[in-house]
Design a protein around this motif. Structure first.
Motif, PDB file in Angstrom:
ATOM      1  N   CYS A 119       3.897 -30.381 -24.145  1.00  0.00           N
ATOM      2  CA  CYS A 119       3.407 -29.480 -23.099  1.00  0.00           C
ATOM      3  C   CYS A 119       3.791 -30.004 -21.723  1.00  0.00           C
ATOM      4  N   ALA A 120       4.125 -29.085 -20.855  1.00  0.00           N
ATOM      5  CA  ALA A 120       4.410 -29.452 -19.475  1.00  0.00           C
ATOM      6  C   ALA A 120       3.104 -29.770 -18.761  1.00  0.00           C
ATOM      7  N   PRO A 121       3.156 -30.567 -17.702  1.00  0.00           N
ATOM      8  CA  PRO A 121       1.956 -30.768 -16.885  1.00  0.00           C
ATOM      9  C   PRO A 121       1.444 -29.433 -16.354  1.00  0.00           C
ATOM     10  N   VAL A 122       0.159 -29.369 -16.061  1.00  0.00           N
ATOM     11  CA  VAL A 122      -0.424 -28.146 -15.518  1.00  0.00           C
ATOM     12  C   VAL A 122       0.279 -27.778 -14.211  1.00  0.00           C
ATOM     13  N   HIS A 123       0.553 -26.481 -14.050  1.00  0.00           N
ATOM     14  CA  HIS A 123       1.248 -26.043 -12.840  1.00  0.00           C
ATOM     15  C   HIS A 123       0.433 -26.396 -11.593  1.00  0.00           C
ATOM     16  N   GLN A 124       1.128 -26.515 -10.485  1.00  0.00           N
ATOM     17  CA  GLN A 124       0.508 -26.875  -9.209  1.00  0.00           C
ATOM     18  C   GLN A 124       0.435 -25.636  -8.315  1.00  0.00           C
ATOM     19  N   THR A 125      -0.744 -25.390  -7.750  1.00  0.00           N
ATOM     20  CA  THR A 125      -0.957 -24.218  -6.907  1.00  0.00           C
ATOM     21  C   THR A 125      -1.262 -24.653  -5.478  1.00  0.00           C
ATOM     22  N   PHE A 126      -0.615 -23.990  -4.520  1.00  0.00           N
ATOM     23  CA  PHE A 126      -0.735 -24.347  -3.116  1.00  0.00           C
ATOM     24  C   PHE A 126      -1.038 -23.111  -2.281  1.00  0.00           C
ATOM     25  N   SER A 127      -1.563 -23.355  -1.109  1.00  0.00           N
ATOM     26  CA  SER A 127      -1.657 -22.321  -0.079  1.00  0.00           C
ATOM     27  C   SER A 127      -0.632 -22.649   1.000  1.00  0.00           C
ATOM     28  N   PRO A 128      -0.110 -21.635   1.681  1.00  0.00           N
ATOM     29  CA  PRO A 128       0.850 -21.924   2.755  1.00  0.00           C
ATOM     30  C   PRO A 128       0.142 -22.462   3.989  1.00  0.00           C
ATOM     31  N   ALA A 129       0.538 -23.655   4.422  1.00  0.00           N
ATOM     32  CA  ALA A 129       0.012 -24.190   5.681  1.00  0.00           C
ATOM     33  C   ALA A 129       0.705 -23.530   6.859  1.00  0.00           C
ATOM     34  N   GLU A 130       1.955 -23.104   6.634  1.00  0.00           N
ATOM     35  CA  GLU A 130       2.723 -22.438   7.693  1.00  0.00           C
ATOM     36  C   GLU A 130       3.871 -21.674   7.052  1.00  0.00           C
ATOM     37  N   ILE A 131       4.137 -20.475   7.552  1.00  0.00           N
ATOM     38  CA  ILE A 131       5.284 -19.679   7.109  1.00  0.00           C
ATOM     39  C   ILE A 131       6.177 -19.449   8.316  1.00  0.00           C
ATOM     40  N   ILE A 132       7.453 -19.829   8.185  1.00  0.00           N
ATOM     41  CA  ILE A 132       8.394 -19.743   9.301  1.00  0.00           C
ATOM     42  C   ILE A 132       9.544 -18.803   8.907  1.00  0.00           C
ATOM     43  N   PRO A 133       9.463 -17.517   9.247  1.00  0.00           N
ATOM     44  CA  PRO A 133      10.594 -16.609   8.973  1.00  0.00           C
ATOM     45  C   PRO A 133      11.750 -16.913   9.916  1.00  0.00           C
ATOM     46  N   HIS A 134      12.955 -16.607   9.474  1.00  0.00           N
ATOM     47  CA  HIS A 134      14.091 -16.798  10.371  1.00  0.00           C
ATOM     48  C   HIS A 134      13.935 -15.862  11.565  1.00  0.00           C
TER      49      HIS A 134
END
Length: 208
Positions: free
Chosen positions: A24-39
């Motif tokens: 089995c693979a390790p449990v997936h990692q879930t994150f929240s965006p600290a910052e989103i930088i569009p071009h």
């Protein structure tokens, strides 16, 4: 929400049965965006031009791999290399295919639960541009046109990666941007954002 280490969306854990047992693979990692930088010039040039953004995670990702008893190494979460600013994708691949992956539409429909991948050939702009009213930007590259194998709706933003002839290290060549209304048409490639063209912008937005 950002998730790393995911494979099958329908299960909480990703496991595979091997002759040596269940791995089995390790449990997936879930994150929240600290910052989103569009071009800054997204969609201001050409057809869906400058189609990329950077997402800063709210905490560091954990890179991991697992050694099986049958001497197979499986990497579950690992970094991908940026191409150099003067990177030439056609020369780099030297006729080899690149790998695109995603959970987008397949020939079986839109409900893809398991991450798919496919090998695609590079297509130069002279050949690709006429399929898109000769409106491609210098910062766009093309892959596909090899029969039914293609990226499709729902794959946008997904990576296409390649490796050198003598190394397993993956380089992020592009990201799925757009294509024709029908996917997987022989002789018709799709358009990808050329990551090498944006290396200076990416580096200028990195933080320790």
């Amino acid at each position: 929400m950002i998730r790393l280490g995911e494979h099958d969306l329908s299960t909480e854990g990703d496991c595979q049965t091997l002759p040596s047992g269940v791995v089995c693979a390790p449990v997936h990692q879930t994150f929240s965006p600290a910052e989103i930088i569009p071009h800054p010039t997204f969609n201001r040039r050409g057809t869906i031009g400058d189609d990329l953004a950077l997402i800063r995670l709210d905490r560091p990702a954990i890179f991991n791999n697992q050694s099986h008893s049958i001497s197979i190494i499986t990497d579950f979460v690992r970094p991908v290399c940026l191409p150099s600013a003067n990177h030439d994708t056609e020369t780099f691949l030297g006729g080899r295919f690149a790998t695109v992956s995603g959970w987008g539409v397949t020939e079986r429909g839109p409900d893809t639960q398991i991450l798919q991948k496919v090998l695609l050939p590079f297509v130069n702009q002279d050949e690709c541009n006429p399929h898109f009213n000769n409106g491609l930007l210098q910062e766009q590259i093309c892959f596909g046109g090899d029969g039914p194998r293609d990226s499709c709706f729902g794959d946008s933003g997904g990576p296409i990666v390649g490796t050198t002839a003598n190394s397993p290290i993956s380089v992020l060549l592009g990201m799925v941007s757009f294509g024709q209304p029908s996917c997987g048409v022989a002789g018709v490639p799709a358009v990808y954002t050329n990551v090498a063209s944006y290396r200076p912008w990416i580096l200028s937005n990195l933080k320790p």
